[in-house]
Design a protein around this motif. Structure first.
Motif, PDB file in Angstrom:
ATOM      1  N   PRO A 195       0.837  -1.200   0.000  1.00  0.00           N
ATOM      2  CA  PRO A 195       0.000   0.000   0.000  1.00  0.00           C
ATOM      3  C   PRO A 195       0.875   1.254   0.000  1.00  0.00           C
ATOM      4  O   PRO A 195       1.906   1.282   0.667  1.00  0.00           O
ATOM      5  N   TRP A 248     -17.989  15.543  -6.081  1.00  0.00           N
ATOM      6  CA  TRP A 248     -16.961  14.531  -5.759  1.00  0.00           C
ATOM      7  C   TRP A 248     -17.277  13.874  -4.419  1.00  0.00           C
ATOM      8  O   TRP A 248     -17.126  12.666  -4.250  1.00  0.00           O
ATOM      9  N   SER A 259     -14.794  10.808   1.343  1.00  0.00           N
ATOM     10  CA  SER A 259     -13.376  11.033   1.587  1.00  0.00           C
ATOM     11  C   SER A 259     -13.050  12.522   1.506  1.00  0.00           C
ATOM     12  O   SER A 259     -13.432  13.210   0.558  1.00  0.00           O
ATOM     13  N   LEU A 261      -9.942  13.702   1.309  1.00  0.00           N
ATOM     14  CA  LEU A 261      -8.963  13.789   0.223  1.00  0.00           C
ATOM     15  C   LEU A 261      -9.697  13.915  -1.117  1.00  0.00           C
ATOM     16  O   LEU A 261      -9.288  14.656  -2.006  1.00  0.00           O
ATOM     17  N   GLY A 262     -10.811  13.184  -1.233  1.00  0.00           N
ATOM     18  CA  GLY A 262     -11.624  13.269  -2.438  1.00  0.00           C
ATOM     19  C   GLY A 262     -12.270  14.644  -2.599  1.00  0.00           C
ATOM     20  O   GLY A 262     -12.279  15.218  -3.685  1.00  0.00           O
ATOM     21  N   TYR A 298     -13.045  11.807 -11.714  1.00  0.00           N
ATOM     22  CA  TYR A 298     -13.190  10.691 -10.766  1.00  0.00           C
ATOM     23  C   TYR A 298     -13.057   9.357 -11.489  1.00  0.00           C
ATOM     24  O   TYR A 298     -12.291   8.475 -11.090  1.00  0.00           O
ATOM     25  N   ARG A 302     -10.286   6.172 -11.666  1.00  0.00           N
ATOM     26  CA  ARG A 302     -10.623   4.746 -11.570  1.00  0.00           C
ATOM     27  C   ARG A 302     -10.087   3.971 -12.768  1.00  0.00           C
ATOM     28  O   ARG A 302      -9.558   2.866 -12.635  1.00  0.00           O
TER      29      ARG A 302
ATOM     30  N   LEU B  45      -9.473   1.723   3.531  1.00  0.00           N
ATOM     31  CA  LEU B  45      -9.557   3.172   3.727  1.00  0.00           C
ATOM     32  C   LEU B  45     -10.055   3.846   2.452  1.00  0.00           C
ATOM     33  O   LEU B  45      -9.958   3.281   1.363  1.00  0.00           O
ATOM     34  N   GLU B  46     -10.559   5.087   2.615  1.00  0.00           N
ATOM     35  CA  GLU B  46     -11.055   5.839   1.476  1.00  0.00           C
ATOM     36  C   GLU B  46      -9.895   6.575   0.801  1.00  0.00           C
ATOM     37  O   GLU B  46      -9.145   7.286   1.443  1.00  0.00           O
ATOM     38  N   GLY B  47      -9.804   6.426  -0.530  1.00  0.00           N
ATOM     39  CA  GLY B  47      -8.829   7.192  -1.295  1.00  0.00           C
ATOM     40  C   GLY B  47      -9.507   8.347  -2.007  1.00  0.00           C
ATOM     41  O   GLY B  47     -10.643   8.703  -1.708  1.00  0.00           O
ATOM     42  N   ARG B  48      -8.799   8.931  -2.981  1.00  0.00           N
ATOM     43  CA  ARG B  48      -9.384  10.043  -3.740  1.00  0.00           C
ATOM     44  C   ARG B  48     -10.596   9.598  -4.533  1.00  0.00           C
ATOM     45  O   ARG B  48     -11.588  10.292  -4.629  1.00  0.00           O
ATOM     46  N   ALA B  49     -10.447   8.456  -5.156  1.00  0.00           N
ATOM     47  CA  ALA B  49     -11.542   7.871  -5.926  1.00  0.00           C
ATOM     48  C   ALA B  49     -11.484   6.384  -5.656  1.00  0.00           C
ATOM     49  O   ALA B  49     -10.589   5.703  -6.124  1.00  0.00           O
ATOM     50  N   GLY B  50     -12.433   5.880  -4.861  1.00  0.00           N
ATOM     51  CA  GLY B  50     -12.405   4.473  -4.484  1.00  0.00           C
ATOM     52  C   GLY B  50     -11.593   4.258  -3.216  1.00  0.00           C
ATOM     53  O   GLY B  50     -11.196   5.201  -2.550  1.00  0.00           O
ATOM     54  N   TYR B  52      -8.752   1.736  -0.750  1.00  0.00           N
ATOM     55  CA  TYR B  52      -7.558   0.899  -0.796  1.00  0.00           C
ATOM     56  C   TYR B  52      -7.388   0.192   0.531  1.00  0.00           C
ATOM     57  O   TYR B  52      -7.990   0.566   1.533  1.00  0.00           O
ATOM     58  N   GLN B  53      -6.571  -0.869   0.504  1.00  0.00           N
ATOM     59  CA  GLN B  53      -6.390  -1.722   1.674  1.00  0.00           C
ATOM     60  C   GLN B  53      -5.092  -1.361   2.382  1.00  0.00           C
ATOM     61  O   GLN B  53      -4.081  -1.120   1.724  1.00  0.00           O
ATOM     62  N   ILE B  54      -5.125  -1.323   3.703  1.00  0.00           N
ATOM     63  CA  ILE B  54      -3.859  -1.314   4.422  1.00  0.00           C
ATOM     64  C   ILE B  54      -3.856  -2.505   5.367  1.00  0.00           C
ATOM     65  O   ILE B  54      -4.906  -2.929   5.864  1.00  0.00           O
ATOM     66  N   ASP B  55      -2.678  -3.090   5.590  1.00  0.00           N
ATOM     67  CA  ASP B  55      -2.631  -4.292   6.426  1.00  0.00           C
ATOM     68  C   ASP B  55      -1.812  -4.102   7.701  1.00  0.00           C
ATOM     69  O   ASP B  55      -1.786  -4.975   8.540  1.00  0.00           O
TER      70      ASP B  55
END
Lengths: 407, 142
Positions: A195, A248, A259, A261-262, A298, A302, B45-50, B52-55
């Motif tokens: 990540p 957004w 979000s 950040l979004g 957006y 994706r 977690l929430e990203g800018r669009a969609g 992502y996973q953190i472990d």
């Protein structure tokens, strides 16, 4: 000299300062989104452009963009070293402020544009190679496109293409150059496996807030005077940022949680989209331009994610696609009721303008993408674009600069 | 002998656990911030669009040294306070401890673990009132 207007001069001095601050604001906008081992490096990619391009612009950038002894593709050399650019206004650009102030204001645009591209290759670019790239890119991409679109005699300007504050010159060139560079330099080590979490979202929010404010200088300043066009541009700018941030938020909410950040990304995308249109459209049209920019960028993000392309901070999706939409939207919503020096768009009975906008945008995309691709390939073959594997793993703050952000 | 118990727990449960331990007379501890994951893997977690996973998730690690006879009661107290019932509640490890030395006084072993108002002190007072459990010495039995 009797034409000098102190109100215009005061506003343009202020606007110049506002646009300058956008570059460190961008540094923090980007710096928050990288890992903490690369934050100084990422901030510096923007900061060093302030130093580099200030000198380039003074020596030869300005004359390549605005030298009136050139042809319709590139400026001549009459303003080399800002020779002859002084207190007297140049009525072809801004009749009421010193020509030197016009050159200084335009300098800030020349600075932020290469800085925008840096989001594409953070956390792995070799600093020396970046310096060469920024210099070459400004000279061979930015200066010619600025000439085509804004200089008297530029062929896109002659054609009637509208770009109020740099939707094509700044955002389309930066966005599609970012895409080309990302394809050459390739992904960060571990991209898609480990990540890569933004290390300081508050930095990014702070940067976005300062960008929003600075954008008033960028767009309202592009009226080149303290006048009603500037006021209209300020209101459309604020409106588009707000509308895009809101939409957004809903897109993000629909996919999970809203979000932040979004939301701030959306605000910046709204600012991008309104840039070419700000002085030509009504505040109501700005709501549509901002709101529709959100899904475009957006879903471009994706799409980029699905293609597993490491265009790291989405410069293409936000600036390239946002700027493209803005250029098209200008061809839809522009009206001479707002700005008699502009033109009517499709919705005001002039479909021709839409075609001109699409042509100008398409040509800018093709030019910026291909020249950047060649520049990046050339640098890759000669000096190398990337740091070593070990340097990348340690982080560029230590390996490139010998510093660490948080001791 | 003494035992060291290492507790990995949710950051948001730390205050509850600390309060519960204080109530039964566990007064000494230290805490480190750790990252990791157990069987639940990670979170989204929430990203800018969609998303992502953190472990590697943030947790606190609590370190406590206890006399053997206090371990079970302490573990029960921690579990009661730290549990939410959802994956990610954490884990407790118990290790043997060879010796304990208090640097200021150079007391060793049982004596180094004693504090006024600690778990054994409280038990002794309770014992004086007739509710003792038979561990009534002031020492913690290292």
């Amino acid at each position: 000299m009797e034409n000098l207007n102190t109100g215009d001069i005061a506003w343009m001095l202020t606007a110049t300062a506002l646009v300058l601050v956008m570059t460190p604001a961008l540094a923090f906008f980007y710096g928050g989104m990288v890992r903490k081992k690369n934050v100084i490096s990422t901030l510096n990619l923007s900061i060093i452009v302030m130093c580099l391009l200030s000198v380039q612009w003074l020596l030869f950038g300005f004359t390549l963009a605005f030298g009136s002894d050139g042809n319709s593709f590139i400026g001549g050399l009459m303003y080399l070293g800002l020779d002859g650019v002084g207190a007297a206004p140049n009525a072809e650009y801004a009749a009421t402020i010193p020509f030197l102030l016009f050159a200084a204001y335009q300098m800030m645009f020349a600075i932020i544009t290469p800085a925008l591209i840096t989001g594409s290759f953070v956390e792995r670019v070799r600093f020396g190679a970046f310096l060469i790239f920024a210099l070459l890119w400004a000279t061979f991409v930015y200066d010619p496109v600025a000439h085509w679109v804004w200089a008297v005699g530029g062929f896109l300007r002659n054609m009637g293409a509208l770009d109020f504050a740099g939707g094509a010159v700044v955002h389309i060139t930066a966005g599609f150059s970012a895409l080309a560079f990302a394809l050459v330099i390739r992904a960060r080590r571990g991209f898609g496996k480990a990540p890569m979490e933004p290390h300081n979202i508050p930095y990014t929010i702070l940067g976005a807030g300062l960008l929003w404010m600075g954008w008033f200088g960028f767009n309202a300043g592009s009226a080149l005077g303290a006048n009603a066009i500037a006021v209209n541009a300020l209101v459309t700018t604020n409106t588009a940022a707000a509308a895009c941030g809101l939409v957004w938020m809903f897109l993000s909410w629909r996919d999970g949680k809203p979000s932040v950040l979004g939301i701030v990304t959306g605000a910046v995308v709204g600012l991008v989209a309104i840039t070419p249109a700000a002085g030509y459209v009504t505040p109501l049209a700005a709501i549509f331009i901002g709101a529709l920019a959100a899904p475009i960028s957006y879903y471009a993000i994706r799409f980029r994610q699905q293609r597993k392309l490491d265009e790291s901070l989405d410069v293409w999706a936000c600036h390239g696609m946002g700027g493209l939409w803005g250029a098209i939207a200008t061809g839809l919503f522009a009206t001479t009721a707002v700005n008699s020096a502009g033109a009517n768009g499709l919705f005001y009975g002039n479909p021709q303008q839409l075609l001109i906008q699409a042509f100008a945008a398409g040509l800018t995309i093709a030019f910026a993408f291909s020249v950047t691709y060649l520049l990046a390939k050339g640098l890759q073959a000669t000096m190398g674009l990337r740091v070593s594997q070990n340097a990348e793993e340690v982080g560029l703050d230590l390996s490139e600069h010998g510093e660490r952000a948080y001791s | 002998m003494a035992k060291k118990i290492e507790v990995i727990l949710r950051e948001e449960k730390f205050q509850d656990v600390k309060d519960a331990l204080r109530k039964i007379g566990i007064v000494g501890m230290n805490v480190t911030e750790v990252r990791g994951h157990g069987r639940q893997g990670g979170i989204t977690l929430e990203g800018r669009a969609g998303t992502y996973q953190i472990d590697m998730l943030p947790r606190l690690q609590l370190n406590i040294i206890l006399s053997d006879h206090n371990v079970e009661r302490t573990i029960e107290t921690i579990c009661d306070a730290a549990q939410t019932g959802h994956p990610g509640d954490g884990i407790i490890f118990v290790f043997p401890v060879d010796d304990v030395i208090r640097i200021r006084t150079r007391e060793r072993g049982a004596r180094a673990l004693q504090y006024k108002g600690d778990i054994d002190d409280m038990r002794e007072h309770a014992g004086a009132n007739g509710n003792g459990h038979g561990h009534g010495s002031a020492g913690q039995g290292v």
